[in-house]
Design a protein around this motif. Sequence first.
Motif, PDB file in Angstrom:
ATOM      1  N   PHE A 172       0.835  -1.200   0.000  1.00 53.49           N
ATOM      2  CA  PHE A 172       0.000   0.000   0.000  1.00 53.49           C
ATOM      3  C   PHE A 172       0.870   1.252   0.000  1.00 53.49           C
ATOM      4  O   PHE A 172       1.857   1.348   0.735  1.00 53.49           O
ATOM      5  CB  PHE A 172      -0.902   0.001   1.235  1.00 53.49           C
ATOM      6  CG  PHE A 172      -1.652   1.277   1.427  1.00 53.49           C
ATOM      7  CD1 PHE A 172      -2.736   1.581   0.622  1.00 53.49           C
ATOM      8  CD2 PHE A 172      -1.258   2.194   2.399  1.00 53.49           C
ATOM      9  CE1 PHE A 172      -3.431   2.761   0.804  1.00 53.49           C
ATOM     10  CE2 PHE A 172      -1.943   3.373   2.579  1.00 53.49           C
ATOM     11  CZ  PHE A 172      -3.045   3.661   1.779  1.00 53.49           C
ATOM     12  N   LYS A 173       0.491   2.239  -0.851  1.00 57.62           N
ATOM     13  CA  LYS A 173       1.139   3.545  -0.876  1.00 57.62           C
ATOM     14  C   LYS A 173       0.047   4.602  -0.947  1.00 57.62           C
ATOM     15  O   LYS A 173      -0.962   4.432  -1.636  1.00 57.62           O
ATOM     16  CB  LYS A 173       2.070   3.676  -2.085  1.00 57.62           C
ATOM     17  CG  LYS A 173       3.340   2.834  -1.985  1.00 57.62           C
ATOM     18  CD  LYS A 173       4.263   3.117  -3.157  1.00 57.62           C
ATOM     19  CE  LYS A 173       5.548   2.307  -3.044  1.00 57.62           C
ATOM     20  NZ  LYS A 173       6.462   2.576  -4.192  1.00 57.62           N
ATOM     21  N   ARG A 174       0.292   5.724  -0.281  1.00 61.34           N
ATOM     22  CA  ARG A 174      -0.737   6.768  -0.230  1.00 61.34           C
ATOM     23  C   ARG A 174      -0.969   7.411  -1.591  1.00 61.34           C
ATOM     24  O   ARG A 174      -2.076   7.845  -1.896  1.00 61.34           O
ATOM     25  CB  ARG A 174      -0.336   7.839   0.788  1.00 61.34           C
ATOM     26  CG  ARG A 174      -0.338   7.318   2.224  1.00 61.34           C
ATOM     27  CD  ARG A 174      -0.081   8.445   3.206  1.00 61.34           C
ATOM     28  NE  ARG A 174      -0.079   7.960   4.578  1.00 61.34           N
ATOM     29  CZ  ARG A 174      -1.179   7.760   5.308  1.00 61.34           C
ATOM     30  NH1 ARG A 174      -2.364   8.013   4.779  1.00 61.34           N
ATOM     31  NH2 ARG A 174      -1.087   7.298   6.538  1.00 61.34           N
ATOM     32  N   SER A 175       0.061   7.506  -2.411  1.00 60.41           N
ATOM     33  CA  SER A 175      -0.073   8.178  -3.727  1.00 60.41           C
ATOM     34  C   SER A 175      -0.291   7.178  -4.857  1.00 60.41           C
ATOM     35  O   SER A 175      -0.063   7.524  -6.026  1.00 60.41           O
ATOM     36  CB  SER A 175       1.180   9.013  -4.006  1.00 60.41           C
ATOM     37  OG  SER A 175       2.346   8.181  -4.012  1.00 60.41           O
ATOM     38  N   GLU A 176      -0.728   5.974  -4.560  1.00 60.34           N
ATOM     39  CA  GLU A 176      -0.860   4.949  -5.583  1.00 60.34           C
ATOM     40  C   GLU A 176      -2.065   5.203  -6.475  1.00 60.34           C
ATOM     41  O   GLU A 176      -3.030   5.867  -6.079  1.00 60.34           O
ATOM     42  CB  GLU A 176      -0.993   3.572  -4.920  1.00 60.34           C
ATOM     43  CG  GLU A 176      -2.280   3.402  -4.150  1.00 60.34           C
ATOM     44  CD  GLU A 176      -2.335   2.070  -3.402  1.00 60.34           C
ATOM     45  OE1 GLU A 176      -1.352   1.318  -3.451  1.00 60.34           O
ATOM     46  OE2 GLU A 176      -3.372   1.795  -2.753  1.00 60.34           O
ATOM     47  N   ASN A 177      -2.002   4.646  -7.702  1.00 59.21           N
ATOM     48  CA  ASN A 177      -3.111   4.690  -8.662  1.00 59.21           C
ATOM     49  C   ASN A 177      -3.503   3.258  -8.937  1.00 59.21           C
ATOM     50  O   ASN A 177      -2.784   2.512  -9.628  1.00 59.21           O
ATOM     51  CB  ASN A 177      -2.682   5.405  -9.951  1.00 59.21           C
ATOM     52  CG  ASN A 177      -3.871   5.652 -10.874  1.00 59.21           C
ATOM     53  OD1 ASN A 177      -4.765   4.823 -10.996  1.00 59.21           O
ATOM     54  ND2 ASN A 177      -3.868   6.801 -11.555  1.00 59.21           N
ATOM     55  N   LEU A 178      -4.650   2.839  -8.424  1.00 61.80           N
ATOM     56  CA  LEU A 178      -5.067   1.449  -8.530  1.00 61.80           C
ATOM     57  C   LEU A 178      -5.363   1.046  -9.967  1.00 61.80           C
ATOM     58  O   LEU A 178      -5.118  -0.112 -10.364  1.00 61.80           O
ATOM     59  CB  LEU A 178      -6.284   1.189  -7.645  1.00 61.80           C
ATOM     60  CG  LEU A 178      -6.061   1.378  -6.133  1.00 61.80           C
ATOM     61  CD1 LEU A 178      -7.356   1.079  -5.364  1.00 61.80           C
ATOM     62  CD2 LEU A 178      -4.951   0.461  -5.635  1.00 61.80           C
ATOM     63  N   ASN A 179      -5.894   1.943 -10.773  1.00 58.28           N
ATOM     64  CA  ASN A 179      -6.168   1.622 -12.173  1.00 58.28           C
ATOM     65  C   ASN A 179      -4.868   1.350 -12.937  1.00 58.28           C
ATOM     66  O   ASN A 179      -4.812   0.450 -13.778  1.00 58.28           O
ATOM     67  CB  ASN A 179      -6.930   2.763 -12.850  1.00 58.28           C
ATOM     68  CG  ASN A 179      -8.387   2.817 -12.398  1.00 58.28           C
ATOM     69  OD1 ASN A 179      -9.143   1.871 -12.620  1.00 58.28           O
ATOM     70  ND2 ASN A 179      -8.776   3.912 -11.766  1.00 58.28           N
TER      71      ASN A 179
END
Length: 323
Positions: A172-179
């Motif tokens: 998990f990362k706070r600035s992640e983009n799941l798409n």
Amino acid sequence: MSLQRSPPTGSHLDLTKLRDFDSSQGITLRKKKSPECEITGFREELSNSLSSYRRDMSETLAAFKESMMASLKELLDQQSDKICKLCEDISDVKQHMSYLNKTTENMSCEINDIKLNITTLNKQIESTNMRVCTLEKELSEKNHVITSLSTQLGDREQQGRLNNLEIAGIPFKRSENLNTILNCIATKVGFIISPSDVDYIHRVRRYPRNDDNKKTILGRESSDIPNIIVRFTQRKRKSDMLAAARVRRGLTTADLGLDGASRPVFINDHLAPHNKILFGKARKLGKELHYKYIWSRDCKMFLRKSDTSKIIQISNEHDLNKI
């Protein structure tokens, strides 16, 4: 019968009546008396002897009588004391018997009351047993209904997840983009995905499993890493991507270009919590019994021991007995 004369007790010889006395021979010569005088003297002596004997006998009898009366009185006194004590004992026994009779009567009354209470309790117990049997029957029916409703609810809950995929192992990362992560995974498994295929995508905390005790490099349990849930607009598109991911086994975070240590990435059906637990038990039992294939398809769980054996579907706890 001849009687020998003896001098009367306490009589004294009258020496003046002796006619002559021969001192040379030591013989006293008496004057011969007449028979009448002898009989008279004998009578007097006999009368005196009888009087003395009577007097002695009277004294002896009086002493004996007095002794016997004293002994008899002492014996009577002793017997009287014993009789008095015996009377007292008899009185005490009567009192005890009276007390025992009263106690026996009370006990008899209490026993009758106990019998009555036991009879009443037996009736109550019979009534209670009948009620318990009725309640048990009703409870069994209600449990059956609850089980059926729970199964229906679980099926509906699982049915609402049929279009979902669950991706585990992505840090998990706070600035992640799941798409972006999803598109990267689709590219690696050889699946072409379009924006119209995805209804929504989000993270959800992974449901902890009994065998999920491995630690991550951060010292946290793997169940602490939220999984990614992808909902597809079409079930077929979800099934196609899952099939492509299973062909491409061994996918890791390094293959996706993610920072940090390489971790395995798992893509599976999004099972409801109760099915996850059931699938975990089936996997553990299948491995212990050396089953070759253990998998899920369209949120249904299957096991197969060999290529030629029969496929076993696991829908509930009872199906585990089939393994």
